[in-house]
Write a protein that holds these residues in place. Sequence first.
Motif, PDB file in Angstrom:
ATOM      1  N   GLY A 153      -2.892  -0.227  -1.993  1.00  0.00           N
ATOM      2  CA  GLY A 153      -3.420  -1.027  -0.897  1.00  0.00           C
ATOM      3  C   GLY A 153      -2.405  -1.904  -0.184  1.00  0.00           C
ATOM      4  O   GLY A 153      -2.781  -2.716   0.657  1.00  0.00           O
ATOM      5  N   ILE A 154      -1.125  -1.760  -0.507  1.00  0.00           N
ATOM      6  CA  ILE A 154      -0.099  -2.589   0.136  1.00  0.00           C
ATOM      7  C   ILE A 154      -0.046  -2.282   1.631  1.00  0.00           C
ATOM      8  O   ILE A 154      -0.243  -1.144   2.046  1.00  0.00           O
ATOM      9  N   ALA A 155       0.211  -3.308   2.424  1.00  0.00           N
ATOM     10  CA  ALA A 155       0.283  -3.151   3.879  1.00  0.00           C
ATOM     11  C   ALA A 155       1.558  -3.801   4.402  1.00  0.00           C
ATOM     12  O   ALA A 155       2.100  -4.727   3.794  1.00  0.00           O
ATOM     13  N   ILE A 156       2.013  -3.318   5.524  1.00  0.00           N
ATOM     14  CA  ILE A 156       3.162  -3.905   6.218  1.00  0.00           C
ATOM     15  C   ILE A 156       2.620  -5.032   7.091  1.00  0.00           C
ATOM     16  O   ILE A 156       1.714  -4.822   7.896  1.00  0.00           O
ATOM     17  N   THR A 157       3.167  -6.238   6.916  1.00  0.00           N
ATOM     18  CA  THR A 157       2.660  -7.370   7.690  1.00  0.00           C
ATOM     19  C   THR A 157       3.599  -7.810   8.805  1.00  0.00           C
ATOM     20  O   THR A 157       3.162  -8.452   9.748  1.00  0.00           O
ATOM     21  N   ILE A 167      11.396  -5.752   6.263  1.00  0.00           N
ATOM     22  CA  ILE A 167       9.958  -5.467   6.238  1.00  0.00           C
ATOM     23  C   ILE A 167       9.263  -6.421   5.274  1.00  0.00           C
ATOM     24  O   ILE A 167       9.689  -6.581   4.132  1.00  0.00           O
ATOM     25  N   SER A 168       8.192  -7.046   5.759  1.00  0.00           N
ATOM     26  CA  SER A 168       7.368  -7.928   4.942  1.00  0.00           C
ATOM     27  C   SER A 168       6.079  -7.209   4.579  1.00  0.00           C
ATOM     28  O   SER A 168       5.553  -6.421   5.375  1.00  0.00           O
ATOM     29  N   PHE A 169       5.577  -7.514   3.390  1.00  0.00           N
ATOM     30  CA  PHE A 169       4.400  -6.818   2.866  1.00  0.00           C
ATOM     31  C   PHE A 169       3.273  -7.787   2.536  1.00  0.00           C
ATOM     32  O   PHE A 169       3.493  -8.984   2.362  1.00  0.00           O
ATOM     33  N   SER A 170       2.089  -7.225   2.389  1.00  0.00           N
ATOM     34  CA  SER A 170       0.892  -8.028   2.129  1.00  0.00           C
ATOM     35  C   SER A 170       0.901  -8.717   0.764  1.00  0.00           C
ATOM     36  O   SER A 170       0.110  -9.631   0.540  1.00  0.00           O
ATOM     37  N   ASP A 171       1.789  -8.327  -0.135  1.00  0.00           N
ATOM     38  CA  ASP A 171       1.888  -9.027  -1.418  1.00  0.00           C
ATOM     39  C   ASP A 171       2.825 -10.232  -1.329  1.00  0.00           C
ATOM     40  O   ASP A 171       3.121 -10.874  -2.321  1.00  0.00           O
ATOM     41  N   GLY A 172       3.301 -10.541  -0.119  1.00  0.00           N
ATOM     42  CA  GLY A 172       4.179 -11.683   0.098  1.00  0.00           C
ATOM     43  C   GLY A 172       5.657 -11.353   0.038  1.00  0.00           C
ATOM     44  O   GLY A 172       6.495 -12.186   0.386  1.00  0.00           O
ATOM     45  N   HIS A 173       6.016 -10.160  -0.393  1.00  0.00           N
ATOM     46  CA  HIS A 173       7.430  -9.788  -0.495  1.00  0.00           C
ATOM     47  C   HIS A 173       8.014  -9.602   0.904  1.00  0.00           C
ATOM     48  O   HIS A 173       7.453  -8.894   1.724  1.00  0.00           O
TER      49      HIS A 173
END
Length: 99
Positions: A62-66, A77-83
């Motif tokens: 379920g990870i998304a690109i934010t 690239i930033s992700f929905s898990d905060g990384h």
Amino acid sequence: MTPLVAPIVSDYETSSDLASLLVRTTQDDALSVPAETLRLSCKCAHCTRARFDGRFPETFPGIAITEIGDLGYGLNISFSDGHNRGIYPKTYLLSLAGR
């Protein structure tokens, strides 16, 4: 004889559901890299250390690109898990897309 020219990233965007990075090349290729593949392929120091210590997850369901920041040679690239520490050189993105 015409020399072979490697494809170069010319444009990019996220898919409408934020689950993939869509990449276009100078050779008019349209490629897609799933967000989970990108997250699993992060080579930042934090992720590299987590792999070394055996703490890196095997999946990111379920990870998304934010967010995407263009650094010229690569994308941050930033992700929905905060990384948000990973920088993906454009040649690396093409290899992740199978080019």
